[in-house]
Motif scaffolding. Structure first.
Motif, short mmCIF file in Angstrom:
data_model
loop_
_atom_site.label_atom_id
_atom_site.label_comp_id
_atom_site.label_asym_id
_atom_site.label_seq_id
_atom_site.Cartn_x
_atom_site.Cartn_y
_atom_site.Cartn_z
N PHE A 89 1.12 1.58 -2.18
CA PHE A 89 2.03 2.06 -1.10
C PHE A 89 3.59 2.21 -1.86
O PHE A 89 4.35 2.68 -1.43
CB PHE A 89 2.28 1.23 0.05
N MET A 144 -13.72 8.70 7.43
CA MET A 144 -12.85 9.28 6.50
C MET A 144 -13.78 9.75 5.36
O MET A 144 -13.52 10.64 4.51
CB MET A 144 -11.72 8.68 6.13
N PHE A 179 -2.37 -5.70 7.27
CA PHE A 179 -1.03 -5.61 7.57
C PHE A 179 -0.53 -6.67 8.41
O PHE A 179 -1.31 -7.08 9.14
CB PHE A 179 -0.71 -4.15 8.14
N PHE A 215 -4.79 1.41 15.13
CA PHE A 215 -4.42 2.69 15.67
C PHE A 215 -4.29 2.67 17.27
O PHE A 215 -5.68 2.44 17.71
CB PHE A 215 -5.32 3.76 15.29
N SER A 250 3.63 1.92 9.15
CA SER A 250 2.47 0.93 8.92
C SER A 250 1.23 1.72 9.36
O SER A 250 0.29 1.58 8.62
CB SER A 250 2.71 -0.19 9.44
N LEU A 251 1.32 2.47 10.34
CA LEU A 251 -0.06 3.21 10.71
C LEU A 251 -0.43 4.44 9.82
O LEU A 251 -1.60 4.35 9.37
CB LEU A 251 0.15 3.82 12.20
N ALA A 301 -1.06 -3.07 12.29
CA ALA A 301 -1.18 -1.65 12.32
C ALA A 301 -2.50 -1.21 12.83
O ALA A 301 -3.09 -0.10 12.17
CB ALA A 301 -0.92 -1.21 10.63
N GLU A 351 0.25 4.14 6.66
CA GLU A 351 -0.13 3.26 5.42
C GLU A 351 -1.35 2.94 5.63
O GLU A 351 -2.42 2.67 4.85
CB GLU A 351 0.73 2.33 5.14
N ALA A 352 -1.75 2.60 7.08
CA ALA A 352 -3.28 1.83 7.24
C ALA A 352 -4.12 3.06 6.95
O ALA A 352 -5.12 2.90 6.60
CB ALA A 352 -3.26 1.47 8.57
N SER A 353 -3.83 4.39 7.43
CA SER A 353 -4.73 5.21 7.45
C SER A 353 -4.90 5.89 5.96
O SER A 353 -6.06 5.95 5.53
CB SER A 353 -3.96 6.72 7.95
N TYR A 354 -3.94 5.61 5.08
CA TYR A 354 -4.17 5.85 3.68
C TYR A 354 -5.17 4.85 3.07
O TYR A 354 -5.88 5.09 2.12
CB TYR A 354 -2.79 6.14 2.79
N ASP A 355 -4.78 3.68 3.47
CA ASP A 355 -5.35 2.49 2.95
C ASP A 355 -6.72 2.53 3.21
O ASP A 355 -7.67 2.03 2.43
CB ASP A 355 -5.15 1.15 3.72
N LEU A 356 -7.13 3.10 4.43
CA LEU A 356 -8.64 3.25 4.77
C LEU A 356 -9.19 4.51 3.95
O LEU A 356 -10.43 4.88 4.62
CB LEU A 356 -8.51 3.19 6.17
N GLY A 357 -8.55 5.47 3.23
CA GLY A 357 -9.13 6.27 2.54
C GLY A 357 -8.97 7.72 3.04
O GLY A 357 -9.34 8.57 2.68
N ALA A 358 -7.90 7.82 4.02
CA ALA A 358 -7.79 9.26 4.52
C ALA A 358 -6.56 9.66 3.70
O ALA A 358 -5.76 9.20 3.17
CB ALA A 358 -7.05 8.96 6.07
N ASN A 385 -5.15 5.89 -0.89
CA ASN A 385 -6.27 6.39 -0.29
C ASN A 385 -7.42 6.65 -1.47
O ASN A 385 -8.76 6.65 -1.20
CB ASN A 385 -6.38 7.49 0.60
N PHE A 442 -12.84 3.93 11.57
CA PHE A 442 -11.94 4.99 11.02
C PHE A 442 -11.93 5.33 9.33
O PHE A 442 -12.35 6.46 8.95
CB PHE A 442 -10.40 4.35 11.26
N ASN A 474 -8.58 -2.57 0.24
CA ASN A 474 -7.95 -2.32 1.58
C ASN A 474 -7.15 -3.53 1.79
O ASN A 474 -6.72 -4.59 1.22
CB ASN A 474 -9.41 -2.36 2.71
#
Lengths: 349, 272
Positions: free
Chosen positions: A53, A103, A82, A88, B169-170, A86, B172-179, A74, A99, A79
């Motif tokens: 990040f 992806m 947070f 969704f 952070s949402l 965080a 970042e969470a999305s990127y973190d999960l591979g998106a 990504n 999720f 993983n």
């Protein structure tokens, strides 16, 4: 043990504010490692650099012998859980957990199986179709964990994940996280400012201050043999007393000679003596090596915490018997409870 | 919570006096024939309901809804990227300048801006001097351009608000999960900015559909929208009864639309 992650010469500054400089650390496979330190010590920045990040100004992040410094978040097999979960808000529990799998274009059956598996791990199988805002803080925490581990990462980063929970829940989650880590065999990199959390969960504790590693070791090492004043003060409570090593496992402080177990000092070398409040023994005045006046006391449940004035210096002592403020008290210390630290001229703490 | 307790009844009183009572009066007038404001000749009749069957009014409803719908969608297509770029600007200075560029025109009189378009859309305009000539007056395009330019900010702001509320952070969470970036946009950013889109659509569609100055100046008398028909019934032919009926129908249609949109925009805090 195999090295899984290596941080090499990492430097990072935010607006001329140098957070990390030439930072090095390696993390083993299946290790539960905790970065602990006061806020602003660079622990979260480190975690974010590992997660992808933030990018370091210089230095490398090595994962499994491959340099992943330039990979986006990504693309890393890592993983994160947070600080504020965080989750969704527009997705329900199932879709939050699914999720990452969606992806990665997994099939519906695979997703179904894995989501159920991870919900079972966090004991929330019944919550599948709940919406996120109808979960309690503790449940949200578990969903965040499930959402991360469902991807079967090699490394899980946890950024003060228990910070928002109440004490009882936090203690329960500490056990559960530790168990989860052992069952799954995932490397956990855990960031916290809570020293108790660091001690109770980790295989390895890294104490950080101002972006510099103060000490790395097992929780026992860190607690029993702090390397400097910062560690002694930050991890648990300490009485730090100026002393002088006399040779032959003898140390002098408060004008009294004590036996000790440390030997790596030269004769007449000044040293800092660390004694934990619970390591003092309250003894009859005749047998006492140190005597003082009780100036304050607080009942802590299991024990009393006394402030004791010895030669006009304040000591903190934990004891089980009640005494009154103003009483004289006699103390002694066993040799193995006395820990000597090298004196660092540059330290003020 | 205390302020709410006081302001809620107050709000209800205003709503009652300024919305509900006028609506009842219009509903009542729909069943009457009057001569302007001279209510001594007021008679009850259902003639208005016969008159409204004239296709010209149906056309006006269709025109209003179709043109405003196109204009709102165009506002969305232009406004979303603008709001997105605004949200992601790093420099606060630039952000404020751009925001001001969208807000400032709203401080000038709307009629002036429409007359501005009217002049430019004439074949003989000031643009001739640089060799450009438009002949757009009376075309749907002129009306759509007028609507978009007038109401675009009302699309940008609610979307900007909802994008701004989105916690980083949402993402970042999305990127973190591979998106990927695109997947993150599609699966996180877009769905979470839907409330902003819904209120943006309401706030551009409703005034577009009811505006009367815009069609009056830009339609050249070719295209009738509901707004200007209602306006001419009240202001020119003094046919209060018929004007009221048209208004009541329009209000009902709008009410149904808003009802559905509000169900989507649960927070309700996006309507400026």
């Amino acid at each position: 043990m195999k090295k899984l992650i290596e941080l090499k010469n990492i430097s990072k500054a935010f607006d001329e504010n140098q957070i990390l400089e030439d930072f090095n650390l390696y993390i083993n496979e299946n290790e539960f490692i905790t970065l602990v330190g006061p806020s602003g010590c660079g622990k979260t920045t480190l975690l974010r650099i590992i997660g992808g990040f933030e990018s370091a100004d210089s230095g490398q992040v090595i994962f499994n012998n491959k340099d992943i410094s330039l990979l986006d978040a990504n693309e890393r097999p890592i993983n994160t859980i947070f600080q504020k979960y965080a989750l969704f808000p527009h997705l329900n529990v199932y879709d939050n957990i699914a999720f990452g799998l969606k992806m990665k274009k997994k099939t519906k059956e695979e997703i179904d199986e894995l989501v159920n598996w991870s919900l079972k791990l966090v004991n929330l199988e019944k919550m599948k179709t709940r919406s996120i805002d109808r979960l309690s803080g503790g449940q949200q925490q578990r969903i965040a964990i499930a959402r991360a581990i469902v991807n079967k990462p090699k490394v899980l980063l946890l950024d003060e994940p228990l910070g928002a929970l109440d004490l009882k829940l936090r203690q329960n989650m500490q056990y559960e996280l530790k168990e989860l880590q052992q069952d799954l065999g995932i490397t956990f990199i855990y960031v916290t400012h809570d020293q108790e959390e660091a001690l109770s969960m980790s295989d390895t504790v890294v104490v950080l201050n101002d972006g510099i590693i103060q000490q790395i070791g097992t929780p026992e090492d860190i607690y029993n043999e702090p390397k400097n004043r910062f560690v002694a003060n930050f991890i648990g409570e300490s009485n730090i007393i100026k002393g002088r090593y006399l040779g032959n496992k003898l140390v002098e402080f408060e004008n009294t000679i004590f036996e000790c177990v440390d030997t790596n000092f030269v004769v007449d070398e000044p040293c800092d003596v660390v004694i934990r409040p619970e390591d003092f023994d309250v003894v009859p005045l005749k047998q006492a090596k140190l005597t003082g006046i009780i100036t304050d006391k607080v009942f802590k449940g299991v024990h009393y915490e006394f402030c004791i004035d010895i030669n006009e210096k304040e000591y903190i002592v934990h004891a089980y018997e009640d005494k009154e403020i103003g009483d004289q008290i006699g103390l002694s210390v066993d040799p193995f409870e006395i820990h000597l630290m090298k004196v660092n001229e540059n330290e003020n703490t | 919570m205390k302020t709410r307790n006081i302001s809620l009844p107050l709000y209800l009183i205003w709503l009652f006096v300024l919305v509900f009572i006028p609506f009842l009066i219009m509903l009542f007038l729909s069943f009457t024939k009057t001569r302007g404001l001279d209510f001594s000749h007021l008679v009850f009749s259902l003639d208005n309901f016969k008159d409204i069957l004239d296709p010209i009014y149906f056309d006006a409803y269709v025109n209003s809804i179709v043109l405003s719908a196109i204009a709102s969608l165009l506002c969305l297509l232009i406004g979303y990227p603008v709001a997105y770029i605004l949200t992601n600007l790093k420099s606060n200075k630039l952000k404020n300048i751009l925001l001001a560029m969208f807000i400032l025109p709203m401080w000038s009189n709307m009629l002036l801006r429409i007359i501005g378009w009217e002049i430019l859309f004439n074949p003989h305009s000031i643009l001739n001097s640089i060799g450009i000539s438009f002949d757009l007056i009376g075309s749907p395009l002129a009306i759509i351009i007028g609507m978009v330019s007038t109401y675009l900010p009302l699309m940008i702001f609610p979307i900007y608000t909802s994008l701004n509320k989105l916690e980083s952070s949402l993402l970042e969470a999305s990127y973190d999960l591979g998106a990927s970036k695109f997947q993150t946009f599609k699966s996180v950013i877009l769905p979470l900015s839907l409330p902003g889109i819904y209120s943006g659509l309401t706030m551009t569609f409703l005034p577009s559909a009811t505006n009367f100055a815009l069609p009056e100046r830009l339609s050249g008398g070719n295209i009738n929208l509901l707004g200007n028909i209602i306006n001419s019934n009240f202001g020119k032919s003094f046919n209060y009864g018929f004007g009221s009926l048209l208004s009541v129908i329009l209000i009902s249609v709008i009410f149904v639309l808003v009802f559905f949109i509000n169900r989507k925009d649960k927070d309700g805090d996006l309507l400026l």
